[in-house]
Enzyme design. Structure first.
Site, PDB file in Angstrom:
ATOM      1  N   CYS A  64       0.842  -1.204   0.000  1.00 33.54           N
ATOM      2  CA  CYS A  64       0.000   0.000   0.000  1.00 33.54           C
ATOM      3  C   CYS A  64       0.873   1.248   0.000  1.00 33.54           C
ATOM      4  O   CYS A  64       1.454   1.601   1.043  1.00 33.54           O
ATOM      5  CB  CYS A  64      -0.908  -0.021   1.231  1.00 33.54           C
ATOM      6  SG  CYS A  64      -1.873   1.477   1.431  1.00 33.54           S
ATOM      7  N   CYS A 123      -0.265   3.995   2.352  1.00 29.95           N
ATOM      8  CA  CYS A 123      -0.032   3.762   3.785  1.00 29.95           C
ATOM      9  C   CYS A 123       1.448   3.909   4.139  1.00 29.95           C
ATOM     10  O   CYS A 123       1.789   4.470   5.169  1.00 29.95           O
ATOM     11  CB  CYS A 123      -0.461   2.353   4.187  1.00 29.95           C
ATOM     12  SG  CYS A 123      -2.020   1.816   3.496  1.00 29.95           S
ATOM     13  N   ASP A 124       2.330   3.377   3.307  1.00 31.19           N
ATOM     14  CA  ASP A 124       3.734   3.206   3.720  1.00 31.19           C
ATOM     15  C   ASP A 124       4.738   4.026   2.914  1.00 31.19           C
ATOM     16  O   ASP A 124       5.932   4.001   3.223  1.00 31.19           O
ATOM     17  CB  ASP A 124       4.120   1.717   3.623  1.00 31.19           C
ATOM     18  CG  ASP A 124       3.195   0.840   4.455  1.00 31.19           C
ATOM     19  OD1 ASP A 124       2.726   1.310   5.499  1.00 31.19           O
ATOM     20  OD2 ASP A 124       2.937  -0.307   4.055  1.00 31.19           O
TER      21      ASP A 124
END
Ligand code: FAD
Length: 307
Positions: A134, A137-138
């Site tokens: 993701c 997200c990261d």
């Protein structure tokens, strides 16, 4: 002994929370299990532009929280727990979770979809520590660094673009010589300035010295291998239905999706499948929500003896 719920919903994405809303509004005792946080996949995107009623779009995480609040206001309960196994045969179904055992007369399975893995040695161990699924997200952890994105569809293109805004260099690795992503992405990728393409290539190994150091790639045309040094790898090769826990009990198609028609009824009485886990043509928020409403309606009919 644990209480017996009318409806136990597994998964708190749009399918699960719509099912919870409709079940609670039908006067049923509805509990919903969610292992992470409300919203499911849509919580990974900052702008949803095709959920009706929001002409300027809406943040996916925000929409997930709103769905949760709506269902809870109607009387549904959320339990933050992961379903670990299920016994869906019989009149009373049981689901073992990280927070104990749950029992219910009907179950709505709404566990959605999860990222496909490459299946490389060390992939599980490095997940979250060099290997990611993701970008939203990261990605921030790789500011000023070099990352590889594996895939060639819309989500790989979107991930590469997103990462190009924070990373020094992004290498898009794709097994073909053109992207499957929509044309709209092609120009943006070319214009980014720090995105390179590695065509006709598949990863064969994760290179590590302690942590991740790079990827070994094989040219699918020549068979030749070469190493690509990078600090992180984002794998974006599609999503698969999260049906591992029920594959011995529910009829699935060859892709692993639960076979349940528009009624959401599965092969087991009192068990319904809603959202991306169900075999269907269009996997979107609006179709997941629609399944959730139908599943709750069918569960109520089943409990009333007419299902
Ligand atoms: C990055 C991204 C952007 C997207 N953008 C859009 C968009 O703009 N418009 C659109 O219509 N669609 C979009 N989609 C698709 C849309 O998000 C999905 O079709 C929709 O979320 C499916 O809903 P669902 O409830 O079936 O499953 P999911 O959203 O996958 O939710 C399933 C939930 O179940 C939980 N769960 C799974 N297993 C367990 C377990 N064992 N125990 C407890 N809980 C469990 C998960 O944590 C998750 O919260 C996007 C998807 C992604 C990945």
């Amino acid at each position: 002994m644990e209480p017996i719920h009318d409806v136990l919903i597994v998964g708190g994405g749009p399918a699960g929370y719509t099912a919870a809303l409709y079940a609670a509004r039908a006067g049923l005792d509805a509990a919903l299990l969610e292992k992470l946080s409300a919203g499911g996949q849509m919580a990974l995107t900052t702008k949803i532009e095709n959920w009706p009623g929001f002409p300027d779009g809406i943040d996916g995480f925000d929409l997930g929280e709103r769905m949760q609040r709506g269902a809870e206001r109607a009387g549904a309960k959320t339990v933050l727990a992961e379903a670990l196994s299920a016994n869906l045969w019989g009149e009373i179904k049981t689901v073992e979770t990280s927070a104990g055992r749950f029992r219910a007369r009907t179950v709505i399975w709404a566990t959605g979809a999860e990222p496909r893995r490459l299946g490389l040695p060390g992939e599980t161990e490095l997940t979250g520590r060099g290997v990611h699924y993701c970008a939203a997200c990261d990605g921030m952890a790789y500011r000023g660094k070099t990352v590889a994105v594996v895939g060639g569809g819309n989500s790989a293109a979107a991930d590469a673009l997103q990462l190009s805004r924070v990373c020094k260099r992004v290498v898009l690795v794709h097994r073909r010589d053109t992207l499957r992503a929509e044309k709209a992405y092609h120009e943006q990728l070319m214009q980014a300035g720090n995105i390179e393409f590695c065509w006709n290539s598949v990863p064969t190994a994760l290179l590590r010295v302690g942590g991740l150091r790079g990827l070994r790639l094989r040219d699918v045309q020549t068979g030749r291998e070469r190493d690509l040094a990078c600090d992180g790898v984002f794998i974006s090769v599609g999503r698969a239905p999260a049906t591992g826990l029920v594959r011995e009990q529910l009829a699935l198609d060859e892709a692993g999706s639960i076979l349940a028609g528009e009624s959401t009824k599965t092969n087991l009485p009192g068990v319904f499948a809603a959202g991306d886990v169900r075999a269907k043509a269009l996997r979107q928020i609006v179709t997941a929500a629609s399944d959730g409403a139908v599943a709750a309606h069918e569960a109520a009919a089943y409990l009333a003896g007419g299902g």
